[in-house]
Design an enzyme around this catalytic site. Structure first.
Site, mmCIF file in Angstrom:
data_model
loop_
_atom_site.group_PDB
_atom_site.id
_atom_site.type_symbol
_atom_site.label_atom_id
_atom_site.label_comp_id
_atom_site.label_asym_id
_atom_site.label_seq_id
_atom_site.Cartn_x
_atom_site.Cartn_y
_atom_site.Cartn_z
ATOM 1 N N VAL A 156 0.723 -1.376 0.172
ATOM 2 C CA VAL A 156 -0.033 -0.129 0.080
ATOM 3 C C VAL A 156 1.078 1.178 -0.021
ATOM 4 C CG1 VAL A 156 -1.986 1.402 1.134
ATOM 5 C CG2 VAL A 156 -2.049 -1.338 1.003
ATOM 6 N N ALA A 203 -5.935 19.159 -4.280
ATOM 7 C CA ALA A 203 -5.559 19.503 -2.737
ATOM 8 C C ALA A 203 -5.254 21.102 -2.508
ATOM 9 C CB ALA A 203 -4.532 18.908 -2.517
ATOM 10 N N LYS A 254 -7.351 -1.303 10.692
ATOM 11 C CA LYS A 254 -8.555 -1.403 11.504
ATOM 12 C C LYS A 254 -8.218 -2.119 12.710
ATOM 13 C CE LYS A 254 -7.547 -5.006 8.384
ATOM 14 N NZ LYS A 254 -7.266 -5.203 7.039
ATOM 15 N N GLU A 303 -9.957 6.343 6.141
ATOM 16 C CA GLU A 303 -10.820 5.809 5.226
ATOM 17 C C GLU A 303 -10.590 4.400 4.788
ATOM 18 O OE1 GLU A 303 -13.939 5.228 3.524
ATOM 19 O OE2 GLU A 303 -14.092 7.528 3.621
ATOM 20 N N VAL A 352 -11.637 0.590 6.415
ATOM 21 C CA VAL A 352 -12.813 -0.213 6.268
ATOM 22 C C VAL A 352 -13.093 -0.276 4.534
ATOM 23 C CG1 VAL A 352 -15.361 -0.385 6.803
ATOM 24 C CG2 VAL A 352 -13.640 0.600 8.502
ATOM 25 N N GLY A 363 -2.678 -12.586 -2.303
ATOM 26 C CA GLY A 363 -2.562 -11.327 -1.628
ATOM 27 C C GLY A 363 -3.713 -10.697 -0.759
ATOM 28 N N GLU A 415 -5.084 -11.537 5.442
ATOM 29 C CA GLU A 415 -4.010 -10.924 6.189
ATOM 30 C C GLU A 415 -2.834 -11.880 6.585
ATOM 31 O OE1 GLU A 415 -4.987 -7.673 8.060
ATOM 32 O OE2 GLU A 415 -6.304 -8.069 6.158
ATOM 33 N N ASP A 464 -11.295 -9.767 11.327
ATOM 34 C CA ASP A 464 -10.917 -8.534 10.560
ATOM 35 C C ASP A 464 -12.245 -7.983 10.137
ATOM 36 O OD1 ASP A 464 -9.130 -7.399 8.377
ATOM 37 O OD2 ASP A 464 -10.917 -7.905 7.163
ATOM 38 N N LYS A 491 -13.638 -3.900 11.228
ATOM 39 C CA LYS A 491 -14.189 -2.880 10.262
ATOM 40 C C LYS A 491 -15.729 -2.505 10.830
ATOM 41 C CE LYS A 491 -11.349 -4.957 6.671
ATOM 42 N NZ LYS A 491 -11.336 -5.950 5.671
HETATM 43 N N1 HSE Z 1 -7.720 -9.323 4.360
HETATM 44 C C1 HSE Z 1 -8.525 -8.072 4.388
HETATM 45 C C2 HSE Z 1 -9.679 -8.804 3.411
HETATM 46 C C3 HSE Z 1 -8.004 -7.137 3.689
HETATM 47 O O1 HSE Z 1 -9.635 -10.051 2.774
HETATM 48 O O2 HSE Z 1 -10.611 -8.149 2.866
HETATM 49 C C4 HSE Z 1 -8.587 -5.705 3.717
HETATM 50 O O3 HSE Z 1 -8.682 -5.326 4.927
#
Ligand code: HSE
Length: 422
Positions: A12, A31, A100, A122, A125, A180, A183, A194, A198
């Site tokens: 990211v 901006a 999160k 932002e 979530v 990917g 987590e 997870d 959120k």
């Molecule tokens: N592991 C999370 C998912 C990634 O699968 O949604 C984003 O928070």
């Protein structure tokens, strides 16, 4: 010019740098000032990064640098990230996080520490979906009646493949990890944690509820069986892992679990790794937000949206982080886990002999649980599966009935239960 320090330059963080460069023209125009990433913190200095900022392994190089205006926290984890964010805010730096888990535990303390210093999240979530700004700003006029979200892409991807392609659980979990989506510890995904993190963040903005993961019902997808999947198909339901928040009187139910939803609902059509959140406001009605919940560019898109917003408002002009300037007088309270009310699907493996069905219905009836549909499927010469769905009843009552089925040896194996939302 505003200078940005990034703590955690992984997928990211790299996307944040690249998008700030690729879309510099439109981002600067929006901006009103140039946004420049200048430094990044990593754990492993020897790993090659595709960024041209100064790289260090010490967060203090950014936190103690008075020329850095905005800290982007992408390191993950809870306590380490808490210390970094706290220090950044205490030094008067604006903070943007995608973390999160940090917010699930520390959002109210961090809101107090931030005060008027901007602190935005932002990306925490549903990745690229602007659900925080929708809830906090766009729907600010509404009492929120419910939030139902597919907010874990890994689980949605896995359920989709298990149901539609018959792929087995372990194979598909490995695939989600390789792609990917999952987590670092995938039990956060498949265990529902997870999604719970959120959900708790959204519930604070919608209801002012200060709850921790331990306070709410969290179940994942580990116990979903092939029979549950075939029941869903046979009776016209989709099977999804949802984060659900809904009000009943002055109570708010917060829960994460696998759930059967009618295939006619829009959430039922959200497949693969995508996320979607349905929010019902008392004035606006149902609104639906759909998009990628994970991935470098999608998550970075949300991070940069926050940075643009901070730049536009100017130093020390943050909105209240969780959206309330004063506390909510009507006072909503978190419902106990046992007081949750919904409909249920039960699968009971029983002996196929006279009197069994009547015992089952008596146990349910004594707890005010009313049966909506029932099918009996033979398993072998002497036993059968009873597949039942119920009208709305309480979690406490259904759990008690399931326990009695077992203690009175009415069932030959552990009964299965899935909740139904319709
Ligand atoms: N592991 C999370 C998912 C990634 O699968 O949604 C984003 O928070």
């Amino acid at each position: 010019m505003l200078k940005i320090g990034i703590i955690g330059v992984g997928t990211v963080g790299t996307s944040v740098c690249q998008i700030l460069e690729d879309n510099k023209d439109i981002i600067t125009a929006r901006a009103g000032v140039e946004l420049v990433p200048v430094a990044g913190v990593v754990n492993n200095l020897s790993k090659k990064r595709d960024v041209s900022i100064k790289i260090t392994d010490n967060p203090d190089d950014i936190l103690n640098d008075d020329s850095i205006d905005i800290v982007v926290e992408l390191m993950g984890g809870v306590e380490g990230a808490y210390n970094v964010v706290k220090k950044a805010l205490q030094k008067g730096k604006a903070v943007v996080t995608a973390n999160k888990a940090l917010l699930a535990y520390h959002r109210y303390e961090l809101q107090d520490i931030a005060g008027d210093t901007p602190f935005e999240f932002e990306a925490a979530v549903a990745g690229g979906i602007p659900i925080i700004s929708a809830l906090r700003e766009g729907l600010g006029a509404n009492h929120i009646e419910s939030i139902k979200g597919i907010i874990n892409g890994t689980c949605n991807y896995m359920l989709d493949k298990m149901i539609n392609e018959g792929v087995d659980y372990d194979t598909i979990l490995k695939e989600a990890q390789d792609l990917g989506y999952a987590e670092a510890d995938p039990s956060f995904d498949v265990g529902g944690f997870d999604a719970a993190h959120k959900l708790l963040i959204m519930a604070s903005i919608a209801y002012g509820i200060d709850a921790k993961p331990e306070d709410i019902l969290i179940e994942g997808i580990e116990n979903v069986s092939p029979e549950d999947i075939s029941f869903a198909k046979e009776f016209g339901y989709a099977l999804k892992l949802l984060g659900i928040a809904k009000t009943r009187g002055d109570k708010v139910e917060l829960r994460v679990h696998a759930v059967l939803i009618p295939t006619s609902e829009m959430l039922a059509k959200v497949d693969g790794v995508m996320n979607a959140v349905s929010v019902v406001g008392d004035k606006v009605g149902e609104t639906l937000y759909y998009g990628p919940g994970a991935g470098g560019d999608a998550t970075a898109s949300a991070v940069i949206a926050n940075i643009i917003d901070i730049a536009r408002k100017g130093k020390g002009k943050g909105s209240p982080m969780l959206g309330f300037k004063t506390s909510l007088e009507s006072g909503l309270h978190l419902a106990d886990k046992g007081d949750i009310e919904t409909k249920y699907y039960l699968r009971l493996h029983v002996e196929d002999k006279p009197g069994v069905l009547s015992k089952v219905t008596t146990i349910l009836g004594n707890r005010n649980i009313s049966i909506k549909n029932m099918v009996q499927n033979s398993v072998d010469e002497t036993s059968a599966n009873l597949l039942l769905s119920t009208h709305t009843c309480s979690e406490k009552d259904i759990k008690e009935a399931l326990e009695i089925f077992e203690t009175e040896n009415l069932v030959l194996s552990k009964p299965a239960m899935i909740r139904i939302e319709e």
